[in-house]
Scaffold this motif. Structure first.
Motif, PDB file in Angstrom:
ATOM      1  N   ARG A  55      81.741  43.602  25.067  1.00 17.40           N
ATOM      2  CA  ARG A  55      82.324  43.428  23.736  1.00 17.40           C
ATOM      3  C   ARG A  55      81.819  44.460  22.728  1.00 17.40           C
ATOM      4  N   PRO A  56      80.500  44.583  22.500  1.00 14.36           N
ATOM      5  CA  PRO A  56      80.068  45.549  21.473  1.00 14.36           C
ATOM      6  C   PRO A  56      80.392  46.987  21.839  1.00 14.36           C
ATOM      7  N   VAL A  57      80.328  47.319  23.124  1.00 12.10           N
ATOM      8  CA  VAL A  57      80.639  48.687  23.514  1.00 12.10           C
ATOM      9  C   VAL A  57      82.131  48.967  23.324  1.00 12.10           C
ATOM     10  N   ALA A  58      82.992  47.979  23.649  1.00 14.80           N
ATOM     11  CA  ALA A  58      84.431  48.145  23.448  1.00 14.80           C
ATOM     12  C   ALA A  58      84.765  48.261  21.964  1.00 14.80           C
ATOM     13  N   GLU A  59      84.126  47.449  21.139  1.00 14.75           N
ATOM     14  CA  GLU A  59      84.392  47.511  19.696  1.00 14.75           C
ATOM     15  C   GLU A  59      83.956  48.854  19.122  1.00 14.75           C
ATOM     16  N   ALA A  60      82.833  49.369  19.588  1.00 12.34           N
ATOM     17  CA  ALA A  60      82.388  50.684  19.118  1.00 12.34           C
ATOM     18  C   ALA A  60      83.359  51.785  19.545  1.00 12.34           C
ATOM     19  N   ALA A  61      84.019  51.570  20.700  1.00 11.27           N
ATOM     20  CA  ALA A  61      84.964  52.569  21.199  1.00 11.27           C
ATOM     21  C   ALA A  61      86.362  52.395  20.629  1.00 11.27           C
ATOM     22  N   GLY A  62      86.605  51.316  19.881  1.00 13.06           N
ATOM     23  CA  GLY A  62      87.926  51.070  19.326  1.00 13.06           C
ATOM     24  C   GLY A  62      88.933  50.583  20.341  1.00 13.06           C
ATOM     25  N   VAL A  63      88.480  49.934  21.410  1.00  5.98           N
ATOM     26  CA  VAL A  63      89.362  49.435  22.461  1.00  5.98           C
ATOM     27  C   VAL A  63      89.597  47.950  22.252  1.00  5.98           C
ATOM     28  N   ARG A  64      90.843  47.533  22.272  1.00  8.89           N
ATOM     29  CA  ARG A  64      91.164  46.123  22.083  1.00  8.89           C
ATOM     30  C   ARG A  64      90.640  45.306  23.259  1.00  8.89           C
ATOM     31  N   LEU A  65      90.042  44.166  22.932  1.00  7.58           N
ATOM     32  CA  LEU A  65      89.419  43.344  23.960  1.00  7.58           C
ATOM     33  C   LEU A  65      90.428  42.833  24.974  1.00  7.58           C
ATOM     34  N   ILE A  66      91.623  42.489  24.533  1.00  8.25           N
ATOM     35  CA  ILE A  66      92.605  41.937  25.457  1.00  8.25           C
ATOM     36  C   ILE A  66      93.049  42.996  26.462  1.00  8.25           C
ATOM     37  N   PRO A 106      79.872  32.765  19.185  1.00  8.84           N
ATOM     38  CA  PRO A 106      79.034  33.610  18.328  1.00  8.84           C
ATOM     39  C   PRO A 106      78.229  34.605  19.150  1.00  8.84           C
ATOM     40  N   ALA A 107      78.014  35.781  18.586  1.00  5.95           N
ATOM     41  CA  ALA A 107      77.359  36.871  19.322  1.00  5.95           C
ATOM     42  C   ALA A 107      75.997  36.455  19.867  1.00  5.95           C
ATOM     43  N   GLU A 108      75.238  35.675  19.094  1.00  8.68           N
ATOM     44  CA  GLU A 108      73.888  35.313  19.520  1.00  8.68           C
ATOM     45  C   GLU A 108      73.883  34.320  20.682  1.00  8.68           C
ATOM     46  N   LEU A 109      75.025  33.695  20.967  1.00  5.00           N
ATOM     47  CA  LEU A 109      75.113  32.730  22.069  1.00  5.00           C
ATOM     48  C   LEU A 109      75.882  33.270  23.263  1.00  5.00           C
TER      49      LEU A 109
END
Length: 410
Positions: free
Chosen positions: A121-132, A336-339
């Motif tokens: 998730r965080p690596v995809a968000e940093a790359a601008g790639v949609r999670l779906i 949530p990210a922490e869980l």
């Protein structure tokens, strides 16, 4: 390295690790056959990896949170590589030692697989790639790896011998650790080498259980997938081979039926990668789950026409292609990210729990009632678990927020 290249390295490392695991599924039982000649011991060592894998996926994730996700992934892969070298080079240590080594590898893989998935998730968000799109592409590539992995294991044994096949498996884990260590720098929020805030183990683990118990739509999706895994494994291990033997009398038919499902799933992944962001998720999940289970069982129970069976099985494969990607998106967006490490670990254990149960129930139901009644009962079960509970749960909750298509940092 750019964020997109880091994402490619992370996904590639995970798929390479999965490829090695598929090779070992073939190579290690073959090693047992060569050294002991016992089919029973082959089954024991094949199962020895599964239970620790499921347990560590759920119970080991609080420790990974404390250690740091990236560091946990690297250590799990390095440990797996070393243990597989020991399996290959020390067969004289005895069967009990082999089982213990394989069990530890399973425990390490359970943690390693889960933390890589949390890092997506965080690596995809940093790359601008949609999670779906990420979850759909990953699911499709994972199916390709599954298709070629077992065959590659057999070829490696044939070409180089079982010892070298297992050493090649060990090398895949080592390369995976190197890719993560050298090429992936996850955002700090993902635990990029930074231990989490101190928290008691039981309290941390309980937090994952409590969240999953409160999120009824997510829990329902997991129960549906666990039930589908149970039905799928019963079909692969028992129902389809018996149908092929009884109706066709030719083992080539087994490859055709299983291949039709895999081909449908691959096509479904391509279609969902393109269309997924535009579809209503709850309805898509419900329809895909319903199509993937009951129809392929019913056609085996009611027909002896191979072309019809292949068509229905192919369509069921298209249906299954939407299920795992939508679960992945739900886990990333709702938890949530922490869980996420703990909840994704528990989710993996729950989803995979249906696999060993399915094989056992498949054999028992056929022995007790015959193939056709067992298929009909499994079809009714699949229809119930993939429609009524899921639709009831999703009607009472709003659909998840669409993926926001994050913009890579400038």
């Amino acid at each position: 390295m750019t964020p997109r290249r880091q994402l490619v390295a992370l996904v590639g490392a995970d798929l390479l690790s999965n490829l090695g695991s598929r090779i070992s599924v073939v190579a290690i039982p073959w090693l047992v056959l060569e050294t002991t000649g016992s089919p029973v011991k082959m089954g024991v060592v094949a199962a020895a990896e599964t239970l620790p894998y499921l347990l560590s996926s759920a119970l080991g994730t609080p420790l990974a949170d404390r250690l740091g996700l990236r560091r946990s992934s690297i250590l799990a892969d390095v440990g797996s590589a070393g243990l597989m070298v020991a399996v290959a080079l020390t067969p004289w240590l005895g069967f009990g030692t082999l089982v213990a080594l394989v069990a530890v590898v399973g425990a390490l893989r359970g943690v390693g697989d889960r933390v890589k998935h949390v890092l997506f998730r965080p690596v995809a968000e940093a790359a601008g790639v949609r999670l779906i799109r990420l979850t759909s592409v990953y699911d499709g590539l994972g199916r390709v790896v599954t298709l070629i992995g077992a065959g590659m294991g057999g070829l490696l044994i044939w070409w180089f011998g079982v010892t070298w096949a297992i050493l090649i498996d060990a090398a895949t884990f080592a390369v995976c650790a190197a890719l993560i260590g050298l090429l992936v720098r996850a955002p700090a929020a993902a635990g990029d080498g930074a231990p989490a805030a101190p928290q008691g183990y039981l309290r941390a683990l309980g937090g994952g259980f409590r969240y999953l118990g409160r999120d009824h739509p997510l829990l329902t999706m997991l129960l549906v997938i666990s039930a589908l895994n149970m039905v799928v494994n019963a079909s692969i291990a028992v129902y389809i081979p018996l149908w092929v033997a009884d109706v066709l009398g030719n083992p080539a038919g087994l490859g055709l039926v299983l291949g039709a499902f895999s081909a449908g799933a691959l096509l479904g992944n391509v279609l969902f990668t393109v269309l997924g962001p535009r579809l209503r998720r709850d309805l898509t999940f419900a329809v895909g789950a319903a199509v993937s289970g009951a129809p392929r069982l019913l056609v085996l129970a009611l027909s002896e026409d191979l072309p019809l069976v292949l068509v229905v099985t192919f369509l069921s494969g298209i249906g299954i292609a939407v299920v795992n990607p939508l679960l992945g998106v739900a886990l990333y967006e709702r938890v949530p990210a922490e869980l996420q490490t703990r909840v994704i670990g528990l989710a993996g254990s729950l989803a995979f729990a249906g696999l060993p149960v399915g094989a056992l129930l498949g054999g028992w139901t056929v022995t007790a009632y015959g193939l056709v009644p067992a298929l009909l009962a499994a079809a009714v079960f699949a229809l119930l678990v993939t429609t009524i509970p899921l639709l009831t749960a999703l009607r009472s909750q709003p659909a998840p927020t669409p993926d926001p298509s994050p913009v890579p940092p400038g």
